[in-house]
Design a protein around this motif. Structure first.
Motif, PDB file in Angstrom:
ATOM      1  N   ALA A 142       0.904  -1.294   0.057  1.00  0.00           N
ATOM      2  CA  ALA A 142       0.040  -0.053   0.125  1.00  0.00           C
ATOM      3  C   ALA A 142       0.784   1.083   0.175  1.00  0.00           C
ATOM      4  O   ALA A 142       1.959   1.109   0.430  1.00  0.00           O
ATOM      5  N   ALA A 143       0.430   2.285  -0.603  1.00  0.00           N
ATOM      6  CA  ALA A 143       1.029   3.587  -0.594  1.00  0.00           C
ATOM      7  C   ALA A 143       1.169   4.417   0.708  1.00  0.00           C
ATOM      8  O   ALA A 143       0.371   3.957   1.736  1.00  0.00           O
ATOM      9  N   ASP A 144       2.174   4.956   1.007  1.00  0.00           N
ATOM     10  CA  ASP A 144       2.439   5.656   2.364  1.00  0.00           C
ATOM     11  C   ASP A 144       1.873   6.855   2.105  1.00  0.00           C
ATOM     12  O   ASP A 144       2.783   7.864   1.702  1.00  0.00           O
ATOM     13  N   ILE A 145       0.533   7.079   2.475  1.00  0.00           N
ATOM     14  CA  ILE A 145      -0.148   8.352   1.995  1.00  0.00           C
ATOM     15  C   ILE A 145       0.478   9.683   2.979  1.00  0.00           C
ATOM     16  O   ILE A 145       0.749  10.720   2.273  1.00  0.00           O
ATOM     17  N   ASP A 146       0.763   9.487   4.272  1.00  0.00           N
ATOM     18  CA  ASP A 146       1.217  10.359   5.182  1.00  0.00           C
ATOM     19  C   ASP A 146       2.527  10.828   4.558  1.00  0.00           C
ATOM     20  O   ASP A 146       2.748  11.968   4.487  1.00  0.00           O
ATOM     21  N   ALA A 147       3.423   9.919   4.320  1.00  0.00           N
ATOM     22  CA  ALA A 147       4.680  10.312   3.657  1.00  0.00           C
ATOM     23  C   ALA A 147       4.768  11.112   2.611  1.00  0.00           C
ATOM     24  O   ALA A 147       5.323  12.247   2.238  1.00  0.00           O
ATOM     25  N   LEU A 148       3.857  10.756   1.626  1.00  0.00           N
ATOM     26  CA  LEU A 148       3.455  11.558   0.392  1.00  0.00           C
ATOM     27  C   LEU A 148       3.135  12.828   0.364  1.00  0.00           C
ATOM     28  O   LEU A 148       3.635  13.652  -0.073  1.00  0.00           O
ATOM     29  N   ILE A 149       2.149  12.922   1.247  1.00  0.00           N
ATOM     30  CA  ILE A 149       1.648  14.167   1.574  1.00  0.00           C
ATOM     31  C   ILE A 149       2.851  15.427   2.076  1.00  0.00           C
ATOM     32  O   ILE A 149       2.832  16.307   1.857  1.00  0.00           O
ATOM     33  N   ARG A 150       3.587  14.608   3.027  1.00  0.00           N
ATOM     34  CA  ARG A 150       4.806  15.430   3.402  1.00  0.00           C
ATOM     35  C   ARG A 150       5.760  15.739   2.429  1.00  0.00           C
ATOM     36  O   ARG A 150       6.381  16.880   2.130  1.00  0.00           O
ATOM     37  N   LEU A 151       6.072  14.938   1.385  1.00  0.00           N
ATOM     38  CA  LEU A 151       6.912  14.980   0.254  1.00  0.00           C
ATOM     39  C   LEU A 151       6.589  15.898  -0.643  1.00  0.00           C
ATOM     40  O   LEU A 151       7.298  16.571  -1.123  1.00  0.00           O
ATOM     41  N   GLY A 152       5.289  16.329  -0.624  1.00  0.00           N
ATOM     42  CA  GLY A 152       4.659  17.251  -1.439  1.00  0.00           C
ATOM     43  C   GLY A 152       4.165  18.633  -1.059  1.00  0.00           C
ATOM     44  O   GLY A 152       4.016  19.494  -1.577  1.00  0.00           O
ATOM     45  N   LEU A 186      -1.783  13.963  -4.455  1.00  0.00           N
ATOM     46  CA  LEU A 186      -1.862  12.694  -4.732  1.00  0.00           C
ATOM     47  C   LEU A 186      -2.795  12.213  -6.309  1.00  0.00           C
ATOM     48  O   LEU A 186      -3.314  13.115  -6.505  1.00  0.00           O
ATOM     49  N   PRO A 187      -2.371  11.115  -6.620  1.00  0.00           N
ATOM     50  CA  PRO A 187      -3.021  11.014  -7.885  1.00  0.00           C
ATOM     51  C   PRO A 187      -4.463  10.513  -7.741  1.00  0.00           C
ATOM     52  O   PRO A 187      -5.073  10.204  -6.595  1.00  0.00           O
ATOM     53  N   VAL A 188      -5.468  10.678  -8.510  1.00  0.00           N
ATOM     54  CA  VAL A 188      -6.748  10.205  -8.538  1.00  0.00           C
ATOM     55  C   VAL A 188      -6.831   8.697  -8.159  1.00  0.00           C
ATOM     56  O   VAL A 188      -7.805   8.360  -7.364  1.00  0.00           O
ATOM     57  N   ALA A 189      -6.263   7.955  -8.950  1.00  0.00           N
ATOM     58  CA  ALA A 189      -6.552   6.482  -8.938  1.00  0.00           C
ATOM     59  C   ALA A 189      -5.389   5.912  -8.028  1.00  0.00           C
ATOM     60  O   ALA A 189      -4.265   6.128  -8.056  1.00  0.00           O
ATOM     61  N   ILE A 190      -5.934   5.355  -6.915  1.00  0.00           N
ATOM     62  CA  ILE A 190      -5.126   4.726  -5.836  1.00  0.00           C
ATOM     63  C   ILE A 190      -4.265   3.618  -6.436  1.00  0.00           C
ATOM     64  O   ILE A 190      -3.178   3.299  -6.029  1.00  0.00           O
ATOM     65  N   GLU A 191      -4.669   2.982  -7.541  1.00  0.00           N
ATOM     66  CA  GLU A 191      -3.841   1.798  -8.122  1.00  0.00           C
ATOM     67  C   GLU A 191      -2.590   2.324  -8.725  1.00  0.00           C
ATOM     68  O   GLU A 191      -1.492   1.549  -9.052  1.00  0.00           O
ATOM     69  N   ALA A 192      -2.378   3.772  -9.156  1.00  0.00           N
ATOM     70  CA  ALA A 192      -1.423   4.302  -9.760  1.00  0.00           C
ATOM     71  C   ALA A 192      -0.096   4.184  -8.992  1.00  0.00           C
ATOM     72  O   ALA A 192       1.064   4.132  -9.401  1.00  0.00           O
ATOM     73  N   LYS A 201       7.128   4.263  -1.550  1.00  0.00           N
ATOM     74  CA  LYS A 201       5.845   5.284  -1.000  1.00  0.00           C
ATOM     75  C   LYS A 201       4.874   5.441  -1.804  1.00  0.00           C
ATOM     76  O   LYS A 201       3.599   5.309  -1.484  1.00  0.00           O
ATOM     77  N   GLY A 202       5.095   5.798  -3.075  1.00  0.00           N
ATOM     78  CA  GLY A 202       3.885   5.966  -4.104  1.00  0.00           C
ATOM     79  C   GLY A 202       4.283   6.951  -4.876  1.00  0.00           C
ATOM     80  O   GLY A 202       5.482   7.440  -5.106  1.00  0.00           O
ATOM     81  N   ILE A 203       3.139   7.765  -5.568  1.00  0.00           N
ATOM     82  CA  ILE A 203       3.681   8.605  -6.595  1.00  0.00           C
ATOM     83  C   ILE A 203       2.895  10.116  -6.099  1.00  0.00           C
ATOM     84  O   ILE A 203       1.717   9.975  -5.696  1.00  0.00           O
ATOM     85  N   LEU A 204       3.443  11.093  -6.794  1.00  0.00           N
ATOM     86  CA  LEU A 204       2.486  12.356  -6.815  1.00  0.00           C
ATOM     87  C   LEU A 204       2.374  12.993  -8.236  1.00  0.00           C
ATOM     88  O   LEU A 204       3.478  12.609  -9.040  1.00  0.00           O
TER      89      LEU A 204
END
Length: 356
Positions: free
Chosen positions: A208-218, A225-231, A293-296
């Protein structure tokens, strides 16, 4: 004499319904990709460039093209074939839409119905160096051919013409997608389901994506964050991230996301990645992959870019980590970005995002 297809023509209605269904499935079509066509009364009715197949049942997105002069242009390798709007009867195209950039491909196939999709199951095989051998194992008994990558449009049509056989009704396009052809919409639908089913494989399960980390990184940047969580799987699955990091896998990625993928370093946030890319003279990337972590996505990224971000995750997760992958070359990337037909699609994408 050219005759306009009656709006109530049963086969055209059926094609519109199938087109909308296919266009709504992100594993078959992403954004403005993919196209369908019907040959009737000397015309090839095909999806307009830059429009979305998912809207086919509710919007007038089919464009008529006079088939005979188009085929003559293809046979003579005329550049006129690249601009199929030259063969569009003006009185039958009141919205002045451009035919799909794949019109020449549809024209070459003799069957009445042609469906071209960017099926992720197909692409995941079609990008591999041994694609033809993998396909032979799965498509045994079907009349199929593999066409190595060529730029969409006339070059691809020429590549298809070199390999097309009288009974061919399935084309697998290297680094591109799938084409099926039949004489009725129902038969084309069944063939599409059969081929995509034969080529399917389960994707790797990504963390799963680390949403909290991504928010901090952005924070403090123009990224979200992307619209599709699958991304996110393109980055959270490290095997997929390595595949994405090595280059462009297929044309629509280049058109809507740019060349390749931008990968953040271990200590980089979004602002730092942008500063690094700008130092090399590159624009701010449409998306940034943060390994593990995921993508922005860039804040102004539209629906086309969003669709391709998910597509990257869907395709990469179906490629074995040890597979030898063919990526588009720098020259092939440049061909796409500098091609007038693709600039037109990019402009439509910028203007409306979803073309609803």
């Amino acid at each position: 004499m050219v005759v306009r297809i009656d709006q109530e023509d049963a086969e055209l209605r059926a094609l519109r319904v199938l087109s909308a269904s296919v266009g709504a499935d992100p594993l078959l079509v992403q954004g403005a990709g993919g196209n369908t066509s019907l040959k009737q009364a000397g015309l090839l009715w095909i999806k307009a460039s830059g429009t979305w197949l998912m809207n086919a049942a509710t919007s007038d997105i089919m464009v008529p093209v006079e088939l005979a002069p188009l085929l003559e242009a293809v046979a003579h390798r005329s550049l006129a074939a690249e601009k199929a709007d030259q063969f569009t009867p003006a009185d039958l195209n009141p919205h002045r839409l451009r035919p799909s950039i794949e019109t020449t491909v549809h024209a070459l196939l003799p069957q009445r119905i042609v469906v071209h999709v960017h099926c992720v199951e197909t692409i995941a095989i079609a990008v591999q160096a041994n694609a033809e051998a993998l396909l032979a194992e799965r498509l045994r008994g079907l009349d199929w051919v593999f066409v190595p990558y060529r730029r969409p449009g006339l070059p691809l049509a020429q590549g298809i013409a070199e390999r097309l056989k009288p009974r061919t009704d399935v084309l697998v396009l290297g680094n591109h997608g799938l084409v099926v052809a039949a004489d009725t919409v129902a038969e084309a639908n069944l063939l599409l389901k059969r081929v995509s089913g034969l080529l399917s494989r389960p994707p790797r399960v990504a963390p799963a994506a680390d949403i909290d980390a991504l928010i901090r990184l952005g924070m403090g940047s123009d990224y979200r964050l992307p619209v599709a969580i699958e991304a996110h799987a393109a980055a959270t699955d490290l095997a997929s991230c390595r595949i994405a990091a090595s280059g462009s896998l297929y044309p629509d990625h280049v058109i809507f996301l740019g060349v390749g993928s931008v990968i953040a370093g271990p200590n980089e946030n979004a602002a730092a990645v942008v500063a690094r890319t700008r130092e090399t003279g590159q624009p701010s990337p449409a998306s940034i992959l943060f390994p593990g972590k995921g993508i922005l996505m860039r804040r102004d990224a539209n629906a086309g870019a969003e669709a391709m971000a998910r597509c990257l995750a869907d395709v990469a997760s179906r490629i074995d980590p040890g597979a030898r992958v063919n990526y588009l070359s720098p020259q092939e990337n440049a061909e796409l970005l500098n091609w007038d037909a693709e600039k037109y699609r990019q402009e439509l994408n910028r203007r409306s995002g979803t073309l609803q």
